[in-house]
Design a protein around this motif. Structure first.
Motif, PDB file in Angstrom:
ATOM      1  N   GLU A  18       0.832  -1.472   0.160  1.00  0.00           N
ATOM      2  CA  GLU A  18       0.041  -0.049   0.213  1.00  0.00           C
ATOM      3  C   GLU A  18       1.233   1.149  -0.205  1.00  0.00           C
ATOM      4  OE1 GLU A  18      -3.771  -0.018   0.588  1.00  0.00           O
ATOM      5  OE2 GLU A  18      -3.313  -1.407  -0.566  1.00  0.00           O
ATOM      6  N   LYS A  47      -4.698  -0.233   5.899  1.00  0.00           N
ATOM      7  CA  LYS A  47      -5.265  -1.317   5.640  1.00  0.00           C
ATOM      8  C   LYS A  47      -5.296  -2.906   6.813  1.00  0.00           C
ATOM      9  CE  LYS A  47      -5.481  -4.837   1.419  1.00  0.00           C
ATOM     10  NZ  LYS A  47      -4.506  -5.221   0.363  1.00  0.00           N
ATOM     11  N   SER A 103       0.486   0.788   8.204  1.00  0.00           N
ATOM     12  CA  SER A 103      -0.476   0.075   7.366  1.00  0.00           C
ATOM     13  C   SER A 103      -1.696   0.558   7.662  1.00  0.00           C
ATOM     14  CB  SER A 103      -0.243  -0.869   6.509  1.00  0.00           C
ATOM     15  OG  SER A 103      -1.017  -1.225   5.560  1.00  0.00           O
TER      16      SER A 103
END
Lengths: 313, 501
Positions: free
Chosen positions: B98, B164, B162
């Motif tokens: 990402e 995510k 991150s």
């Protein structure tokens, strides 16, 4: 025999419940505030309040015990607050390490302790007897911690033969695994061997002076058969008891030895958890080791029957 | 017989693969086992060592404590000093592929502020809102000017995670952290090892020469050193002062050191509950205690003279140190006179110390020094976690305690002396100091901040909630094949430039 075994099995459950009370209760006596200990240097009141809430520290002790037991019966030993891992997972991670260390240490203890004890009894009063006693005394009086460090300095630092500490799982290399475990197993086994030797010696001396041994000898049996078949078999009962107890103790973690050799077993886990007040880990691990201890005692009872026909009736 | 022995030894060594490690693997011996590897929830110093390879920060420090860009290329304060605009580097990826952009940075900072149990919230509490201005720029709005904010972003509060991965894992994120650092997480076996592997898409990968790092917690100093000597480790942190000569004499190893950001001192209960009403509540007795100490002798006896004496919350080498108040010399006669004046010629004081050998030795030396002035210190060795609780409750008279230190002097000072602050065990509360603290925090003008700190020193070093004793040094020992270490006073091991030849 079956009745005896069923009776023994029946007391295991209440014993475990009693043990769980003790584990939980004693832990509450630990001084200090677990939330503060967990926070360490950081003293954000909100974060500390969150830890307190997660540990249910504001709830009555009976409620906390009930929550814990409700988890335990469903196979959930809780979560280590320090590293956010389930305690069950930690136990499974450490169990093979502790089992291997305990088994290897027991092997060392049996291989040294029993032959030495038998030799000492058979050659009672001889130089062999005195020699064995001196070795036993050395084993008993040498602190594990000191012996461990000395062995590291000799075999790792000076000679470079063995790794100084750490653990290598067998899957990553059996050789490396055994090399890492040799020294800690010897250090642990050495102390137990001394106790084993003393017990084997006294049990053997008692048996060797009994009538049936004299009769066996009078029948003209070989000395090997007298000692191996008649004397040792009877003398082994207290040694089995001792072996089971010592093995059980090893399963609960060899704190100092694991610390010196950085073996990531139960001992190291539990000590770190106590110092960090990681309650779930302390409770979970002690409960598991206590269960193992109780199970080993049960197995020892079965072993008595296998070696002693009188008990079977 | 000899042949058999040698063959046996060789076989053992081969089996064990003693010292064997793949090329460019660095095996680091840590003095403790880190706690959770989540920048938001982490608490321990040792965890920060692992983070320095795993999670990049927005800003970093230089060895002389200047701020330098890392994930942030620039940062600027608004005219009213209530907004900080941060511009991000464009080419940064998280370990899961990402992209790091302003939205991800906003997520990380908001996670620090909102995740239950966050230990970063207090560090950046003044943040009111975070606004994304463009894909690489965001603005942090504060409720009031808060100068230490930028320094906070040089540590865990400035680490980006991150979104995510963090959303997917929640509070378990630390079991498999995903950041933007030069190394990515491989595995952790609690109390045994933490393994990281080079992140090939790292934005500054030409400065990373290692392929793999293994952190091994070995608590015992002697065993940690033995592992270095036997080749099981390449690098160890926090070498004990008493082992330094041994390392220096051994040509196979190098030794590096730097003075820490933190301090060691005696916290005095001067206003925390009933026990503050004893002799230590009297300023003259506190002054007498300090005058009865010979800091240099203390360091010489317990630490072979390896550490640096100090009398302020920052070391004498720090730019913010108030040189007008140097380390006081021992004056037993004056200390005795002060005790008489205070009406306590022979005060009996309970001295709480942790149960470690080092702390006990320090306590014993202090006990014998202060005895000459008339003090009767009763050492109360207390397990560390218990001592923290007793200190918080005010159930102590004096307490030997250290602090690991922060980049901004504010982090070594404010929480220990501000009225009602959770770390203020001494119960110190002085309105003049409160005003000066506010002044030091409301401007980004370093000269003005230093002026305020100097004024605080004049007051608090007279109040003496803490008698600062010395500053330890970070000592790192490592094999000759390791090169490229740059010493930082925060004690962290930065992996940029590190090589195993």
């Amino acid at each position: 025999m079956m009745t005896f075994l069923v009776r023994r099995l029946a007391i295991i459950l209440p014993t475990l419940v009693f043990v769980s009370f003790i584990i939980f209760g004693l832990q509450q006596l630990l001084p200090g505030d677990p939330a503060l200990a967990m926070a360490g240097e950081e003293r954000d009141p909100d974060a500390i309040a969150h830890i307190r809430k997660t540990l249910r520290l504001d709830e009555p002790i009976a409620m906390r015990y009930a929550y814990w037991m409700a988890g335990v019966v469903q196979g959930d030993l809780g979560i280590s607050l320090r590293i956010q891992k389930p305690v069950g997972e930690l136990v499974l991670q450490k169990l093979p390490v502790t089992l291997q260390l305990a088994a290897m240490a027991m092997l060392v203890a049996l291989l040294i302790g029993i032959p030495m004890g038998m030799l000492s009894a058979v050659k009672n009063g001889s130089a062999w007897d005195y020699g064995a006693n001196v070795i036993a005394l050395w084993g008993l009086s040498t602190p594990n911690f000191w012996l461990g460090i000395m062995m590291i300095l000799l075999f790792s630092v000076e000679l470079g033969w063995l790794p100084a500490s750490g653990y290598v799982p067998p899957a990553e290399g059996l050789g490396a695994n055994l090399a890492a475990m040799v020294m800690p197993a010897f250090v642990l086994g050495n102390a137990i061997a001394a106790v084993m030797m003393r017990h084997t010696r006294s049990a053997m001396l008692q048996v060797l002076s009994s009538d049936y041994v004299r009769t066996a000898r009078a029948k003209g049996l070989y000395e090997r058969a007298v000692i191996g078949k008649h004397a040792w078999r009877n003398a082994s009962i207290p040694v089995i008891t001792l072996g089971a107890l010592e093995f059980g103790q090893l399963l609960s973690g060899a704190v100092l030895t694991e610390q010196v050799f950085s073996i990531p077993g139960f001992g190291k886990l539990i000590v770190d958890a106590v110092f960090n007040r990681d309650y779930a880990v302390v409770q979970g691990v002690v409960l598991c080791t206590a269960s193992a201890y109780i199970l080993l005692n049960f197995l020892a009872d079965i072993a008595y029957m296998l070696v002693n026909p009188r008990l079977r009736s | 017989m000899n042949k058999t022995l040698t063959a046996g030894a060789l076989a053992l060594a081969l089996l064990a693969g003693v010292g064997a490690a793949p090329a460019q693997t660095l095996r680091i011996g840590l003095a403790e086992d880190p706690d959770i590897l989540d920048p938001t929830l982490a608490r321990t110093f040792v965890g920060r060592i692992v983070f320095s390879a795993l999670c990049d920060k927005l800003i970093d420090i230089t060895p002389d404590l200047k701020l330098v860009p890392r994930l942030a290329t620039e940062w600027n304060w608004s005219a009213d000093e209530k907004s900080l605009t941060v511009k991000l580097r464009p080419d940064v990826l998280f370990h899961d592929g990402e992209k790091l952009d302003a939205a991800a940075a906003k997520y990380s900072l908001e996670r620090h502020l909102t995740l239950p149990g966050s230990f970063r919230r207090a560090e950046i509490r003044g943040i009111k809102a975070i606004e994304v201005l463009d894909p690489l720029t965001f603005r942090i709005d504060l409720e009031a000017p808060f100068a230490p904010l930028v320094a906070q972003l040089t540590d865990r509060a400035g680490m980006m995670v991150s979104p995510k991965a963090a959303r997917a894992m929640g509070d378990k994120f630390g079991t498999a952290p995903v950041c933007t650092g030069p190394f990515k997480f491989v595995e952790r076996v609690a109390q045994d090892r933490i393994v990281l592997e080079r992140f090939e898409q790292y934005w500054e990968k030409d400065k990373i020469h290692l392929q793999r790092i293994e952190y091994r917690p070995i608590i015992d100093n002697t065993v940690r050193l033995a592992n270095l000597k036997s080749g099981q480790l390449d690098f160890i942190e926090r070498v004990a002062a008493t082992d330094l000569d041994d390392v220096r004499k051994d040509r196979r190893f190098k030794l590096s050191s730097i003075v820490e950001l933190g301090y060691q001192g005696i916290t005095i209960n001067m206003g925390n509950g009933a026990r503050a009403k004893g002799p230590m509540g009297n300023p003259k007795v506190r002054e007498a205690l300090e005058l009865s100490l010979d800091r240099q002798a203390l360091i010489q006896v317990v630490f072979n003279g390896e550490f640096e004496v100090g009398n302020q919350w920052i070391s004498p080498g720090n730019a913010a140190y108030n040189k007008a108040i140097p380390v006081p010399k021992r004056d037993v006669a004056k200390a005795r006179a002060l005790l008489r004046e205070a009406g306590h010629p022979n005060p009996t004081i309970e001295f709480m110390v942790a149960t470690t050998g080092e702390a006990q030795q320090v306590a014993q030396v202090i006990q014998s020094m202060t005895k000459e002035a008339g003090f009767d210190l009763k050492i109360r060795a207390t397990e560390f976690a218990s001592s923290l609780k007793l200190a918080e409750q005010g159930d102590f008279e004096i307490y030997y305690l250290g602090w690991s230190g922060r980049t901004d002097p504010d982090g070594n000072l404010v929480q220990f002396i501000t009225c009602g602050s959770p770390n203020n065990n001494s119960g110190h509360c002085n309105q003049e100091v409160e005003k000066l603290i506010l002044a030091s925090r409301s401007t980004n003008d370093l000269a003005k901040r230093r002026e305020a700190w100097h004024a605080i020193a004049r007051v608090t070093l007279t109040d003496r909630p803490i008698v600062y004793l010395f500053h330890r040094k970070w000592f790192w020992a490592y094999a000759n094949k390791v090169s490229g270490l740059v010493e930082y006073p925060d004690g962290l091991v930065r992996v940029h430039g590190l090589k195993v030849n």
